[in-house]
Design a protein around this motif. Structure first.
Motif, PDB file in Angstrom:
ATOM      1  N   HIS A  60      40.901  26.310  42.049  1.00  0.00           N
ATOM      2  CA  HIS A  60      40.685  25.897  43.442  1.00  0.00           C
ATOM      3  C   HIS A  60      41.674  26.634  44.332  1.00  0.00           C
ATOM      4  O   HIS A  60      42.827  26.843  43.950  1.00  0.00           O
ATOM      5  N   VAL A  61      41.197  27.025  45.515  1.00  0.00           N
ATOM      6  CA  VAL A  61      42.048  27.729  46.470  1.00  0.00           C
ATOM      7  C   VAL A  61      42.091  26.907  47.757  1.00  0.00           C
ATOM      8  O   VAL A  61      41.046  26.518  48.287  1.00  0.00           O
ATOM      9  N   ASP A  62      43.286  26.639  48.233  1.00  0.00           N
ATOM     10  CA  ASP A  62      43.459  25.893  49.470  1.00  0.00           C
ATOM     11  C   ASP A  62      44.144  26.806  50.481  1.00  0.00           C
ATOM     12  O   ASP A  62      45.292  27.176  50.266  1.00  0.00           O
ATOM     13  N   SER A  78      48.392  30.150  50.677  1.00  0.00           N
ATOM     14  CA  SER A  78      47.263  29.933  49.791  1.00  0.00           C
ATOM     15  C   SER A  78      47.812  29.116  48.628  1.00  0.00           C
ATOM     16  O   SER A  78      48.762  29.531  47.956  1.00  0.00           O
ATOM     17  N   LEU A  80      47.084  27.446  45.046  1.00  0.00           N
ATOM     18  CA  LEU A  80      46.133  27.607  43.954  1.00  0.00           C
ATOM     19  C   LEU A  80      46.303  26.489  42.928  1.00  0.00           C
ATOM     20  O   LEU A  80      47.426  26.194  42.513  1.00  0.00           O
ATOM     21  N   LEU A 186      44.717  36.114  45.025  1.00  0.00           N
ATOM     22  CA  LEU A 186      43.993  35.267  44.076  1.00  0.00           C
ATOM     23  C   LEU A 186      43.553  36.087  42.873  1.00  0.00           C
ATOM     24  O   LEU A 186      43.875  37.268  42.762  1.00  0.00           O
ATOM     25  N   VAL A 194      35.859  29.690  41.830  1.00  0.00           N
ATOM     26  CA  VAL A 194      36.766  28.696  42.412  1.00  0.00           C
ATOM     27  C   VAL A 194      36.047  27.866  43.473  1.00  0.00           C
ATOM     28  O   VAL A 194      35.106  28.343  44.114  1.00  0.00           O
ATOM     29  N   THR A 195      36.496  26.644  43.654  1.00  0.00           N
ATOM     30  CA  THR A 195      36.117  25.901  44.848  1.00  0.00           C
ATOM     31  C   THR A 195      37.185  26.226  45.886  1.00  0.00           C
ATOM     32  O   THR A 195      38.254  26.718  45.536  1.00  0.00           O
ATOM     33  N   TYR A 196      36.881  26.008  47.171  1.00  0.00           N
ATOM     34  CA  TYR A 196      37.952  26.252  48.131  1.00  0.00           C
ATOM     35  C   TYR A 196      37.872  25.321  49.332  1.00  0.00           C
ATOM     36  O   TYR A 196      36.830  24.738  49.624  1.00  0.00           O
ATOM     37  N   PRO A 234      35.308  34.791  44.037  1.00  0.00           N
ATOM     38  CA  PRO A 234      36.134  35.054  45.224  1.00  0.00           C
ATOM     39  C   PRO A 234      35.494  36.019  46.223  1.00  0.00           C
ATOM     40  O   PRO A 234      35.802  35.947  47.408  1.00  0.00           O
ATOM     41  N   ILE A 237      34.164  34.402  49.438  1.00  0.00           N
ATOM     42  CA  ILE A 237      34.985  33.697  50.433  1.00  0.00           C
ATOM     43  C   ILE A 237      34.977  34.539  51.709  1.00  0.00           C
ATOM     44  O   ILE A 237      35.252  35.748  51.666  1.00  0.00           O
TER      45      ILE A 237
END
Ligand code: BES
Ligand code: ZN
Length: 638
Positions: A60-62, A78, A80, A186, A194-196, A234, A237
């Motif tokens: 997951h990426v925030d 970011s 992770l 990333l 990934v979810t983000y 990715p 995104i």
């Protein structure tokens, strides 16, 4: 990826063997979403990423980013979320390009972060620089504080003058193939889904949009939030910010663009909801909630980008008559082929684009009828044949080896059209009904996974070929995938409408019918393109003038027809079109439309002078990837 029990057994014992006799940091295996390691003796994994997902995998990426127009920088953090095996203390390896890394921190609980050591390695021209972050034993999250470079390969910053409204700046990203790493640190491999989530801050008067869930009615206050709950590679995104308005098209579809283009775009794309329904009928449910389209300013370097929930599209498809919307069919189709079932590496890119091009044609046929589909298939086959006549063998192979090259170099007609012809030949062999069933099952089986060509071949064998051995004997799967050129049995799309266009063109070329008497009244964009491509390379000044007078080609507002006409104009040194050529090249940045014009210009010394004179004005307005490409064509010297 589904695993056969025997293969798992083999895989596990191979891995144990491999671990015993080699450096465990060498990636000879890939890990699936279900955390099972499979050995792939012949598969080096993703050669375009430094990441080590087999050891530590980002889930997951925030993002928390500020859009700084004055510095042309995205700045923030970011965070992770990691998946780590219970044993082994591997560092986290990320991909970056031209990023400035200020700090790396790790956390065991997701709340308290403490600084951890990191090292930005040496930059490779193609891959960028690895970022290696040390992980304490219990760490499950890493937060990287960073900022992008103004020349980030995946970000284009536009001055107000480059937008339709002329009063606000604009920024957008283009992450495919390996440009996400130029704006987010990333694991930039399509095999790492990934979810983000993101919080994006912009100047108050602008709106930010992303390839994620968002509220089109969110107040315009410069603070926007996004969430992408499904795992995506990715390269999907995406972010844009500018003076962006929204209009609903149907229950699930809508369009975002600058206010000046909103009504025109909404009219052009009014069939979008119908397209979604037609695709669902063929290949199963649309699994991404909404399907919106963002129409970008004209410097957008490609035609369309299938960013999930929010396709990014060039304004050059706004022809006013829906004649170029198969691009939307294409990007929508990626919601199945590409975004749902994704190429595991850029070698397998044809699984994304070949399937999508095949689906695009099927959607076009459903919505606009078979004759339109036939025209588009014929034009496309001509395009791939033209490339095949010029390419080296190695670049004609669907399962292309891109080691040591930028994956953007693999973006040719081969994965698109050779791939689509392969699927069309399967359809012709097994019948539409059986093949449609097969594809629907394929999307379902591999949904939300990243797969290799070998995974597809195994599935094809098991679910289509083995069940129909007599028909299967006619299909040369290996020739299609692993050999150059097109097999002799390749489908041959035909168009009756084009046969008539050719008659008309021949009548004119033989001086039997003057241009003004040609029956062109109801010609579609596709018929015009075929007419222009059918003409011989050399035309006389009289012929050029006659065509232009009769059909006002220099003035056409249709970007595809203008492109074809300008190519002819350059070849035939037709001076009255030169001002339009300059205007075209300085106002559009879509590579497919501008690169061939520069290529045609540089064939003669005068042409090269003209190319340089125009490029001097145009260059600053092009996207970084277009600049790299055109620099090469005109041999730009700094
Ligand atoms: N995913 C591609 C665009 C892409 C591919 C960008 C590889 C960067 C690297 C997109 O779906 C696409 O194929 N766009 C085409 C339009 C289509 C109708 C052929 C384009 O931009 O021309
Ligand atoms: Zn595509």
């Amino acid at each position: 990826m589904k695993l056969q029990p025997a293969l798992i057994c083999f895989a596990i014992s191979f891995c144990l063997f491999a671990m015993a006799c080699q450096d465990s940091s060498k990636d000879t295996s890939r890990k699936t979403q279900s955390n099972i390691v499979i050995a792939k003796l012949d598969d080096p994994g993703d050669v375009h990423s430094y990441a080590n997902p087999e050891q530590v995998r980002v889930r997951h990426v925030d993002l928390d980013l500020e859009v700084l127009f004055d510095r042309k920088v995205l700045k923030g953090t970011s965070t992770l979320t990691l998946d780590r095996p219970p044993t082994g203390n591997h560092p986290l390896k990320l991909d970056t390009r031209d990023l400035k890394i200020n700090k790396a921190e790790s956390s065991n609980d997701g709340t308290n972060f403490t600084p951890t050591q990191f090292k930005l390695g040496e930059a490779d021209k193609i891959l960028g620089a690895p970022l290696v972050i040390q992980l304490p034993a219990q760490a499950t999250k890493v937060r990287v504080e960073y900022e992008t470079s103004p020349k980030a390969s995946g970000v284009q910053w536009l001055e107000p003058a480059q937008t339709a409204g002329k009063s606000h700046p604009y920024v957008f990203t283009q992450s495919q193939a390996i440009h996400a790493r130029s704006w987010i640190p990333l694991q930039d491999s399509p095999g790492v889904r990934v979810t983000y989530a993101a919080r994006i801050r912009t100047p108050k008067e602008l709106r930010a949009v992303m390839s994620a869930e968002q509220d089109p009615n969110a107040p315009r206050n410069g603070d926007y939030r996004f969430n992408m709950p499904q795992p995506i590679p990715p390269y999907l995104i995406a972010l844009a910010a500018g003076d962006i308005a929204f209009k609903q098209l149907g229950t699930r579809a809508g369009v975002y663009t600058e206010p000046a283009m909103l009504e025109k775009a909404a009219r052009e794309f009014e069939d979008t909801e119908k397209m979604i329904q037609a695709t669902e009928k063929l290949y199963g449910p649309y699994r991404w909630g909404r399907y919106d389209i963002l129409v970008l300013p004209p410097s957008f370097p490609i035609g369309g980008m299938e960013n999930p929930r929010l396709t990014f599209a060039t304004p050059t498809i706004l022809a006013g008559d829906k004649s170029l919307v198969s691009l939307i069919a294409h990007e929508l189709a990626h919601s199945w082929s590409g975004n749902l079932v994704t190429n595991a590496t850029w070698r397998d890119f044809w699984l994304n684009e070949g399937f999508t091009t095949y689906l695009e044609r099927r959607i076009t046929e459903e919505i606009y009828g078979r004759p339109r589909e036939e025209m588009e298939a014929v034009l496309a086959k001509q395009a791939v044949e033209k490339e095949l006549a010029e390419f080296d063998d190695r670049d004609e192979i669907l399962h292309i080896d891109l080691t040591g090259r930028d994956p953007d170099e693999g973006v040719t007609q081969v994965p698109y059209e050779k791939g689509a012809l392969f699927l069309r030949s399967l359809e012709e062999t097994f019948g539409r009904e059986r093949f449609d069933q097969f594809l629907k099952g394929y999307f379902d089986h591999f949904a939300f996974q990243s797969i290799t060509t070998a995974d597809f071949v195994a599935y094809l064998k098991k679910n289509l070929l083995d069940a129909n051995p007599q028909l299967a004997a006619r299909v040369t799967v290996d020739d299609w995938i692993y050999k150059p050129g097109l097999p002799a049995s390749a489908p041959q799309p035909k168009s009756d409408a084009f046969a008539i266009v050719e008659q008309q063109a021949t009548g004119w070329l033989q001086d039997k019918t003057p241009a003004t008497k040609l029956q062109t009244k109801n010609w579609s964009t596709q018929e015009w393109l075929h007419f222009l491509r059918f003409l011989p390379e050399q035309l006389s000044p009289r012929q050029m003038q006659e065509l232009d007078r009769a059909f006002k080609l220099t003035k056409t507002g249709n970007a595809e027809i203008a492109h074809q006409w300008l190519l002819i104009a350059i070849r035939n040194k037709y001076e009255p079109a030169y001002p339009r050529l300059e205007e075209y090249l300085t106002s559009i940045g879509r590579q497919k439309l501008i690169k061939p014009l520069y290529e045609e210009l540089v064939k003669t010394p005068e042409g090269r002078d003209r190319a340089l004179q125009i490029y001097r004005k145009a260059r600053a307005g092009y996207h970084p990837i277009a600049v790299t490409a055109v620099d090469k064509i005109v041999k730009w010297e700094f």
